[in-house]
Every structure is written in structure tokens, then in C-alpha cells.
Design an enzyme around this catalytic site. Sequence first.
Site, PDB file in Angstrom:
ATOM      1  N   TYR A 155       0.823  -1.344  -0.138  1.00 15.95           N
ATOM      2  CA  TYR A 155       0.096  -0.017   0.034  1.00 15.95           C
ATOM      3  C   TYR A 155       0.775   1.290   0.069  1.00 15.95           C
ATOM      4  O   TYR A 155       0.282   2.268  -0.481  1.00 15.95           O
ATOM      5  CB  TYR A 155      -0.887  -0.136   1.168  1.00 15.95           C
ATOM      6  N   LYS A 162      -3.502   8.283   2.597  1.00 19.28           N
ATOM      7  CA  LYS A 162      -4.621   7.989   3.343  1.00 19.28           C
ATOM      8  C   LYS A 162      -4.621   8.711   4.694  1.00 19.28           C
ATOM      9  O   LYS A 162      -5.439   9.156   5.372  1.00 19.28           O
ATOM     10  CB  LYS A 162      -5.051   6.670   3.534  1.00 19.28           C
TER      11      LYS A 162
HETATM   12  P1  NAD Z   1     -11.924   3.399  -8.748  1.00 12.40           P
HETATM   13  O1  NAD Z   1     -10.876   3.264  -9.715  1.00 12.40           O
HETATM   14  O2  NAD Z   1     -13.157   2.984  -9.293  1.00 12.40           O
HETATM   15  O3  NAD Z   1     -12.123   4.903  -8.202  1.00 12.40           O
HETATM   16  C1  NAD Z   1     -11.057   5.929  -8.407  1.00 12.40           C
HETATM   17  C2  NAD Z   1     -11.637   7.344  -8.921  1.00 12.40           C
HETATM   18  O4  NAD Z   1     -10.541   8.065  -8.737  1.00 12.40           O
HETATM   19  C3  NAD Z   1     -11.762   6.751 -10.341  1.00 12.40           C
HETATM   20  O5  NAD Z   1     -13.331   7.355 -10.902  1.00 12.40           O
HETATM   21  C4  NAD Z   1     -10.827   7.965 -11.197  1.00 12.40           C
HETATM   22  O6  NAD Z   1     -11.403   8.510 -12.186  1.00 12.40           O
HETATM   23  C5  NAD Z   1     -10.758   8.846 -10.084  1.00 12.40           C
HETATM   24  N1  NAD Z   1      -9.556   9.738 -10.166  1.00 12.40           N
HETATM   25  C6  NAD Z   1      -8.255   9.400 -10.261  1.00 12.40           C
HETATM   26  N2  NAD Z   1      -7.569  10.573 -10.282  1.00 12.40           N
HETATM   27  C7  NAD Z   1      -8.209  11.573 -10.621  1.00 12.40           C
HETATM   28  C8  NAD Z   1      -8.186  13.041 -10.814  1.00 12.40           C
HETATM   29  N3  NAD Z   1      -6.952  13.436 -11.044  1.00 12.40           N
HETATM   30  N4  NAD Z   1      -9.368  13.787 -10.819  1.00 12.40           N
HETATM   31  C9  NAD Z   1     -10.593  13.045 -10.866  1.00 12.40           C
HETATM   32  N5  NAD Z   1     -10.639  11.692 -10.542  1.00 12.40           N
HETATM   33  C10 NAD Z   1      -9.572  10.920 -10.400  1.00 12.40           C
HETATM   34  O7  NAD Z   1     -11.735   2.544  -7.352  1.00 12.40           O
HETATM   35  P2  NAD Z   1     -12.396   2.746  -6.098  1.00 12.40           P
HETATM   36  O8  NAD Z   1     -11.640   1.447  -5.382  1.00 12.40           O
HETATM   37  O9  NAD Z   1     -13.760   2.612  -6.097  1.00 12.40           O
HETATM   38  O10 NAD Z   1     -11.699   3.807  -5.319  1.00 12.40           O
HETATM   39  C11 NAD Z   1     -12.681   5.018  -4.756  1.00 12.40           C
HETATM   40  C12 NAD Z   1     -11.947   5.166  -3.216  1.00 12.40           C
HETATM   41  O11 NAD Z   1     -11.996   4.317  -2.510  1.00 12.40           O
HETATM   42  C13 NAD Z   1     -10.588   5.681  -3.271  1.00 12.40           C
HETATM   43  O12 NAD Z   1     -10.197   6.856  -2.523  1.00 12.40           O
HETATM   44  C14 NAD Z   1      -9.885   4.350  -2.940  1.00 12.40           C
HETATM   45  O13 NAD Z   1      -8.566   4.634  -2.466  1.00 12.40           O
HETATM   46  C15 NAD Z   1     -10.845   4.147  -1.849  1.00 12.40           C
HETATM   47  N6  NAD Z   1     -10.712   3.035  -1.360  1.00 12.40           N
HETATM   48  C16 NAD Z   1     -10.793   1.749  -1.892  1.00 12.40           C
HETATM   49  C17 NAD Z   1     -10.689   0.431  -1.406  1.00 12.40           C
HETATM   50  C18 NAD Z   1     -10.897  -0.620  -2.171  1.00 12.40           C
HETATM   51  O14 NAD Z   1     -10.375  -1.861  -1.957  1.00 12.40           O
HETATM   52  N7  NAD Z   1     -11.376  -0.791  -3.673  1.00 12.40           N
HETATM   53  C19 NAD Z   1     -10.624   0.389  -0.078  1.00 12.40           C
HETATM   54  C20 NAD Z   1     -10.688   1.399   0.770  1.00 12.40           C
HETATM   55  C21 NAD Z   1     -10.806   2.615   0.085  1.00 12.40           C
END
Ligand code: NAD
Length: 260
Positions: A155, A162
Site C-alpha cells: 500500500y 490516506k
Molecule cells: P475506482 O478506480 O473505481 O475509483 C477511483 C476514482 O478516482 C476513479 O473514478 C478515477 O477516475 C478517480 N480519479 C483518479 N485521479 C483523478 C483525478 N485527477 N481527478 C478526478 N478523478 C480522479 O476505485 P475505488 O476502489 O472505487 O476507489 C474509490 C476510493 O475508495 C479511493 O479513494 C480508494 O482509495 C478508496 N478505497 C478503495 C478500497 C478498495 O479496496 N477498492 C478500499 C478502501 C478505500
Amino acid sequence: MGILAGKKGLILGIANDKSIAWGVTQACKREGAELGFNYLGDMLEKRVRPLAESVDATLIESLDVSDDAQLDEFFGKVAQQWGKLDFMVHSIAFANKDALRNRFSTTSREDFRLALDISAYSFVACAQRAAPLMNAGGSMVTMTYLGAERTVPGYNVMGVAKAALEASTRYLAQDLGPDGIRVNAISAGPIRTLAASAVGDFRKLMEKSARGSMLKRNVTQDEVGNTAAYLLSDMASGVTGEVHYVDAGFHIGVGDPGIE
Ligand code: NAD
């Protein structure tokens, strides 16, 4: 009547129907909210627009959160088209894949800057433009992960980002609290998404999380969505500045002998 009936909210960060933001969208739609969305570039517009239209979105605009001019334009359109805003969901993160594959000690200045800018500062940048459109009762939610407070192999710099995001959540909550605006973070367990595919050995992480959690399984994007809908609603009117775990009890159970 749903718990978000009569509210207008932005959901930032849908890439496709696997996105956590899509789980949030479905919960918010079911609870009666009117929704607006961003997409990152033309490539993602093709995916996001049909999804947004399927939930009767009244605002679908381009936004790269690393660009102040685009942020000003995007929130200018929100002000113009909606006049007011009741809630905002920030579900956005980015880090260079190499920075997550290589040893953390080798993280470059640029990879550190990029991860912190897009994954942490962008929440502050969005909040400072959203808050003036909100009245008392406004609510903001961002998405974080346990790697902020504990080391999780693979990570790396995203854990540092984060940690900054969680601290930013607390400071935003303190700053906006007197205006009646609440700010919270959801710490979700691992969910298979586009962003997650960048994390080294994600499959193993999912297996460990399921095994080490109290519910003996991983969580779904819908479960994260339901928690977000609650935090965005007046049901959570006394709740702010917190990280809320939707991880099937994993963070409490770490240290379980089943986890190597
Ligand atoms: P995802 O890839 O579906 O979503 C990430 C989003 O970030 C995408 O829509 C992408 O277009 C956007 N993004 C990246 N750079 C950008 C920019 N410069 N401007 C505008 N948008 C931008 O993946 P996800 O897992 O749904 O991620 C969403 C959030 O959840 C993130 O913050 C991620 O760290 C967090 N998260 C994910 C998990 C997991 O296991 N998937 C767990 C905990 C937290």
C-alpha cells in the site's frame, strides 16, 4: 420517503460499475437524492455518462481534481445549475503503480507529491468549493483505508496519502463544524475495483481480510454505499470528524492468530 429525499448531492469518483462511488450512488438514489457526477477525461465519460443517466443525474461534468481551474469551473457549474448543495462524496485516489510495487523507501519526490495531491489534497480542494454552497446540515464523505494507520504490504505511499486524508477529514470537520457542515471518512475493506488493481498482491490482501474479519468475508460496494447514505443524511446529524470502518470487523480483529 428515503432519508436523502429533497437533497442534492455530488458523487465524485465513478470510473465504472465496480467503483465504490457506484455503490454509494445506488444507495443515495434509493434514498431519494438528486445526484450530480464528474468524470475524468473522455475515456471515462463513455462509462460514466450512461451510469449517471440511469440514475437520472441532473449534472454530469468533466473534472480532473489536480487542476484548480477545472475545480473552479466544475463547482461554478454546480452553483449555477443547482444553486445549493446538500452533500458531497469524494471517492478519488491515484498513485503511480511503480510506487506501490517498489520498496517504500525508494519513493520519489514526484510519486509522493502526486499521491498526496490527488488522494488527499483534492478532498480539501473540493471541500473548500463545496462548503460555500452548503447550508447547515451539509455533509461530506471521503473514502480511506486501514493502510493509513497500519502498514499494509504493497500500500506504501497510498497509506501515507490516506493518513493525510484522514487528518484532513478531522481538520475540515473542525473548521466547517460551526457552519453546521459535517465531514466524515469511511474506511472500507478491500473491494475489487480499477484503483485496487494497482495495489500489489491485492488478491492476497482480500483473502487475508476475509479470513481475519469477524464476519469471515469481505464487504461489498453496496455496504459501503449504505453507510455513506447514512452519514450523508440527517440521521447522522451528530456525527462528524470520524473514520467509520466498513470492513466486516477486520481492523478490530487484526492480530487474530489466523493472520500471518
Ligand atoms: P475506482 O478506480 O473505481 O475509483 C477511483 C476514482 O478516482 C476513479 O473514478 C478515477 O477516475 C478517480 N480519479 C483518479 N485521479 C483523478 C483525478 N485527477 N481527478 C478526478 N478523478 C480522479 O476505485 P475505488 O476502489 O472505487 O476507489 C474509490 C476510493 O475508495 C479511493 O479513494 C480508494 O482509495 C478508496 N478505497 C478503495 C478500497 C478498495 O479496496 N477498492 C478500499 C478502501 C478505500
